[in-house]
Design an enzyme around this catalytic site. Structure first.
Site, short mmCIF file in Angstrom:
data_model
loop_
_atom_site.label_atom_id
_atom_site.label_comp_id
_atom_site.label_asym_id
_atom_site.label_seq_id
_atom_site.Cartn_x
_atom_site.Cartn_y
_atom_site.Cartn_z
N LYS A 167 44.77 38.22 29.33
CA LYS A 167 43.91 37.10 29.09
C LYS A 167 44.94 35.77 29.72
O LYS A 167 45.85 35.42 29.13
CB LYS A 167 43.56 36.86 27.72
N LYS A 220 40.73 39.10 31.53
CA LYS A 220 39.85 37.87 31.69
C LYS A 220 40.52 36.84 32.01
O LYS A 220 41.79 36.59 31.70
CB LYS A 220 39.70 37.87 29.92
C1 PBG Z 1 38.80 32.05 22.37
C2 PBG Z 1 37.93 32.68 23.67
C3 PBG Z 1 37.78 32.23 24.71
C4 PBG Z 1 36.73 32.89 25.39
C5 PBG Z 1 36.52 33.87 24.75
N1 PBG Z 1 37.19 33.83 23.57
C6 PBG Z 1 38.19 30.66 25.21
C7 PBG Z 1 39.48 30.19 25.19
O1 PBG Z 1 40.48 31.14 25.17
O2 PBG Z 1 39.94 29.04 24.98
C8 PBG Z 1 36.46 32.43 26.76
C9 PBG Z 1 35.16 33.07 27.28
C10 PBG Z 1 34.59 32.55 28.30
O3 PBG Z 1 34.90 31.45 28.93
O4 PBG Z 1 33.37 32.89 28.71
N2 PBG Z 1 39.48 32.81 21.55
#
Ligand code: PBG
Length: 299
Positions: A167, A220
């Protein structure tokens, strides 16, 4: 395909996310309708995220495992009504802590090892509520093993883990943070999410999550990280999930609303590229549109 759902407490709520047209913040009554319509298009998996009011947030995310938590109750309601679906959770502190960070914050720093037991408590509560798969999105080190152990000890051997493995600290999460009001109050997430210039670290993160017992590895964002999806799919013998995140979807929608590209043509091309890179599972806000497009042509 997996459809994300933004859950709000209450009834009769259906608010469009301004920065992500076509996606709504829904209360449970409308979530049930949404699942029903997605099922008719052949989508059977859903990933749900809670929007928690400020008054319920604290330093240690206590509400995340509170028996009265509306997110946990909603999961139970959903699984009773649709036992056949796969319901995926989000495991991270950011919806519940006052700092808006995925981990525990002390003097402006994220403290990895204080976060782990909190994530484990949250995970057991989610398994208890009926989630089929847990999605740790927090990027703390060692959390997959920690959560797996806690689940096994609580007798949830059959609850799986879809780990947010690679991520990245990305600018593509904007509409998601708007939808849930979950942006960090100070600083950024670069001490725990990955540097987008680094490809090899994804392999290390994947190796660790794989060894710690993850059932699925996630990359991601997806579209700007197709090379990472490909590397993981070539190197790991478990399913690879790709999260086509909010900002990536918003870019496509905005360009097509301006008449600059054709949504009808670009949407399937984009989704197909994620599949072509090697993703077995695609999480996208465009899931229903893609399923409808596919059904019209091929079913
Ligand atoms: C946070 C989380 C995020 C997303 C999924 N879980 C945002 C972040 O890390 O600030 C983002 C998903 C998206 O932008 O569609 N735990």
């Amino acid at each position: 395909m997996v459809q994300p759902i933004f859950l709000f407490d209450g009834n009769n709520i259906k608010d469009e996310v301004k920065s992500l047209p076509g996606t709504y913040r829904l209360s449970i009554d409308n979530v049930l309708k949404e699942i029903e319509s997605a099922l008719q298009l052949g989508i059977q998996s859903f990933m749900m995220f809670p929007a928690v009011v400020e008054e319920l947030k604290d330093k240690t995310a206590t509400y995340s495992h509170d028996v009265n938590n509306f997110y946990l109750k909603a999961a139970t309601t959903i699984k009773l009504r649709f036992p056949e679906i796969c319901l995926i959770s989000d495991v991270a502190m950011d919806p519940y802590n006052i700092d808006g960070h995925d981990g525990y914050v002390e003097n402006g720093q994220i403290i990895n090892d204080i976060t782990l037991p909190i994530l484990a408590k949250m995970s057991v509560a989610q398994a208890q509520a009926g989630f089929d798969l847990l999605g740790p999105s927090d990027m703390m080190d060692g959390r997959v093993a920690y959560i797996r152990k806690a689940l096994d000890e609580a007798n949830f051997q059959n609850t799986g883990i879809m780990s947010y493995t690679a991520k990245y600290a990305s600018a593509m999460y904007g509409p998601f943070r708007d939808a849930l009001d979950s942006a960090p109050k100070a600083g950024d997430k670069k001490t725990y999410q990955m540097n987008y210039a680094n490809a090899k670290e994804a392999l290390l993160e994947a190796q660790l999550d794989f060894e710690e017992g993850a059932d699925f590895l996630m990359v991601k964002p997806a579209l700007h990280y197709l090379d990472i999806i490909h590397r993981l799919s070539e190197n790991f013998p478990i399913p690879i999930a790709a999260y086509h995140v909010s900002g990536e979807c918003a870019m496509l929608i905005a360009a097509s609303q301006n008449g600059w590209i054709s949504y009808e043509k670009a949407m399937p091309e984009v989704i197909t590229s994620i599949k072509r890179a090697g993703a077995n599972i695609i999480i996208t806000y465009l899931a229903k549109d893609y399923a409808a497009w596919f059904k019209e042509r091929y079913c």
